[in-house]
Design a protein around this motif. Structure first.
Motif, mmCIF file in Angstrom:
data_model
loop_
_atom_site.group_PDB
_atom_site.id
_atom_site.type_symbol
_atom_site.label_atom_id
_atom_site.label_comp_id
_atom_site.label_asym_id
_atom_site.label_seq_id
_atom_site.Cartn_x
_atom_site.Cartn_y
_atom_site.Cartn_z
ATOM 1 N N GLU A 22 -5.924 1.139 -49.239
ATOM 2 C CA GLU A 22 -4.375 1.316 -49.784
ATOM 3 C C GLU A 22 -3.507 1.598 -48.502
ATOM 4 O O GLU A 22 -2.285 1.002 -48.957
ATOM 5 N N ALA A 23 -3.597 2.435 -47.920
ATOM 6 C CA ALA A 23 -2.822 2.722 -46.656
ATOM 7 C C ALA A 23 -2.625 1.445 -45.943
ATOM 8 O O ALA A 23 -1.373 1.139 -45.353
ATOM 9 N N ALA A 24 -3.586 0.753 -45.499
ATOM 10 C CA ALA A 24 -3.435 -0.371 -44.781
ATOM 11 C C ALA A 24 -2.585 -1.410 -45.494
ATOM 12 O O ALA A 24 -1.629 -1.933 -44.908
ATOM 13 N N LEU A 25 -2.894 -1.392 -46.564
ATOM 14 C CA LEU A 25 -1.826 -2.384 -47.589
ATOM 15 C C LEU A 25 -0.412 -2.052 -47.290
ATOM 16 O O LEU A 25 0.600 -2.721 -47.195
ATOM 17 N N GLN A 26 -0.280 -0.611 -47.675
ATOM 18 C CA GLN A 26 1.168 -0.183 -47.572
ATOM 19 C C GLN A 26 1.886 -0.384 -46.247
ATOM 20 O O GLN A 26 3.075 -0.656 -46.210
ATOM 21 N N TYR A 27 0.936 -0.162 -45.091
ATOM 22 C CA TYR A 27 1.488 -0.422 -43.936
ATOM 23 C C TYR A 27 1.956 -1.774 -43.553
ATOM 24 O O TYR A 27 3.044 -2.010 -42.881
ATOM 25 N N VAL A 28 0.995 -2.773 -43.853
ATOM 26 C CA VAL A 28 1.288 -4.207 -43.566
ATOM 27 C C VAL A 28 2.349 -4.546 -44.402
ATOM 28 O O VAL A 28 3.231 -5.181 -43.775
ATOM 29 N N ARG A 29 2.582 -4.097 -45.796
ATOM 30 C CA ARG A 29 3.744 -4.371 -46.291
ATOM 31 C C ARG A 29 5.033 -3.912 -45.748
ATOM 32 O O ARG A 29 6.088 -4.664 -45.595
ATOM 33 N N LYS A 30 5.045 -2.661 -45.305
ATOM 34 C CA LYS A 30 6.143 -2.164 -44.619
ATOM 35 C C LYS A 30 6.686 -2.952 -43.322
ATOM 36 O O LYS A 30 7.630 -3.293 -43.458
ATOM 37 N N VAL A 31 5.749 -3.214 -42.590
ATOM 38 C CA VAL A 31 6.034 -3.858 -41.355
ATOM 39 C C VAL A 31 6.400 -5.237 -41.560
ATOM 40 O O VAL A 31 7.299 -5.834 -41.001
ATOM 41 N N SER A 32 5.579 -6.104 -42.404
ATOM 42 C CA SER A 32 5.923 -7.275 -42.634
ATOM 43 C C SER A 32 7.317 -7.769 -43.488
ATOM 44 O O SER A 32 7.726 -8.724 -43.370
ATOM 45 N N GLY A 33 7.788 -6.620 -44.306
ATOM 46 C CA GLY A 33 8.563 -6.732 -45.326
ATOM 47 C C GLY A 33 8.443 -7.503 -46.755
ATOM 48 O O GLY A 33 9.235 -7.802 -47.539
ATOM 49 N N TYR A 34 6.882 -7.810 -46.566
ATOM 50 C CA TYR A 34 6.564 -8.649 -47.894
ATOM 51 C C TYR A 34 5.793 -7.580 -49.066
ATOM 52 O O TYR A 34 5.046 -6.649 -48.459
ATOM 53 N N ARG A 35 6.186 -7.563 -50.124
ATOM 54 C CA ARG A 35 5.623 -6.771 -51.111
ATOM 55 C C ARG A 35 4.323 -7.698 -51.164
ATOM 56 O O ARG A 35 3.197 -7.333 -51.488
ATOM 57 N N LYS A 36 4.585 -8.922 -51.482
ATOM 58 C CA LYS A 36 3.273 -9.921 -51.698
ATOM 59 C C LYS A 36 3.648 -11.190 -51.150
ATOM 60 O O LYS A 36 4.584 -11.673 -51.099
ATOM 61 N N PRO A 37 2.868 -11.497 -50.043
ATOM 62 C CA PRO A 37 3.219 -12.695 -49.359
ATOM 63 C C PRO A 37 3.149 -13.867 -49.911
ATOM 64 O O PRO A 37 2.580 -14.227 -51.069
ATOM 65 N N SER A 38 3.698 -14.817 -49.462
ATOM 66 C CA SER A 38 3.644 -16.448 -50.079
ATOM 67 C C SER A 38 2.362 -16.763 -49.708
ATOM 68 O O SER A 38 1.530 -16.454 -48.968
ATOM 69 N N LYS A 39 2.245 -17.932 -50.487
ATOM 70 C CA LYS A 39 0.664 -18.710 -50.343
ATOM 71 C C LYS A 39 0.591 -19.145 -48.969
ATOM 72 O O LYS A 39 -0.649 -18.781 -48.421
ATOM 73 N N ALA A 40 1.624 -19.425 -48.084
ATOM 74 C CA ALA A 40 1.240 -19.847 -46.757
ATOM 75 C C ALA A 40 1.048 -18.945 -45.954
ATOM 76 O O ALA A 40 0.258 -18.978 -44.605
ATOM 77 N N ASN A 41 1.357 -17.500 -46.270
ATOM 78 C CA ASN A 41 1.261 -16.440 -45.627
ATOM 79 C C ASN A 41 0.020 -15.309 -45.531
ATOM 80 O O ASN A 41 -0.085 -14.692 -45.328
ATOM 81 N N GLU A 42 -0.534 -15.672 -47.186
ATOM 82 C CA GLU A 42 -1.717 -14.898 -47.797
ATOM 83 C C GLU A 42 -2.619 -14.613 -46.818
ATOM 84 O O GLU A 42 -3.041 -13.298 -46.647
ATOM 85 N N GLU A 43 -3.307 -15.530 -46.211
ATOM 86 C CA GLU A 43 -4.400 -15.325 -45.270
ATOM 87 C C GLU A 43 -3.998 -14.504 -43.848
ATOM 88 O O GLU A 43 -4.902 -13.418 -43.537
ATOM 89 N N THR A 44 -2.870 -14.644 -43.446
ATOM 90 C CA THR A 44 -2.365 -13.704 -42.435
ATOM 91 C C THR A 44 -2.268 -12.461 -42.890
ATOM 92 O O THR A 44 -2.623 -11.312 -42.135
#
Length: 75
Positions: A22-44
């Motif tokens: 959960e902490a990793a997800l929150q960190y990546v959301r914050k840094v990327s600016g995505y709450r949920k990535p697009s299909k094209a960016n999901e894997e990354t």
């Protein structure tokens, strides 16, 4: 600072896998600016979450080992 990320280095117990993820997800959301990535960016996005979680696990393990072997805790 990301307010949703809670400290995982706790004095009374180790962090759970769920807490680390959960902490990793929150960190990546914050840094990327995505709450949920697009299909094209999901894997990354998911790869970044996995890598942050792995780094967090390693760091917590090293910190725990150092404090159990007599080094001072600086929480």
């Amino acid at each position: 600072m990301c307010r949703s990320i809670k400290p995982l280095r706790l004095p009374d117990r180790p962090a759970t896998e769920q807490e680390i993820q959960e902490a990793a997800l929150q960190y990546v959301r914050k840094v990327s600016g995505y709450r949920k990535p697009s299909k094209a960016n999901e894997e990354t996005f998911q790869k970044a979450v996995d890598e942050v979680a792995e780094s967090t696990r390693k760091m917590l393990e090293i910190l725990a080992n150092k404090t159990t072997h007599g080094e001072t805790s600086h929480v």
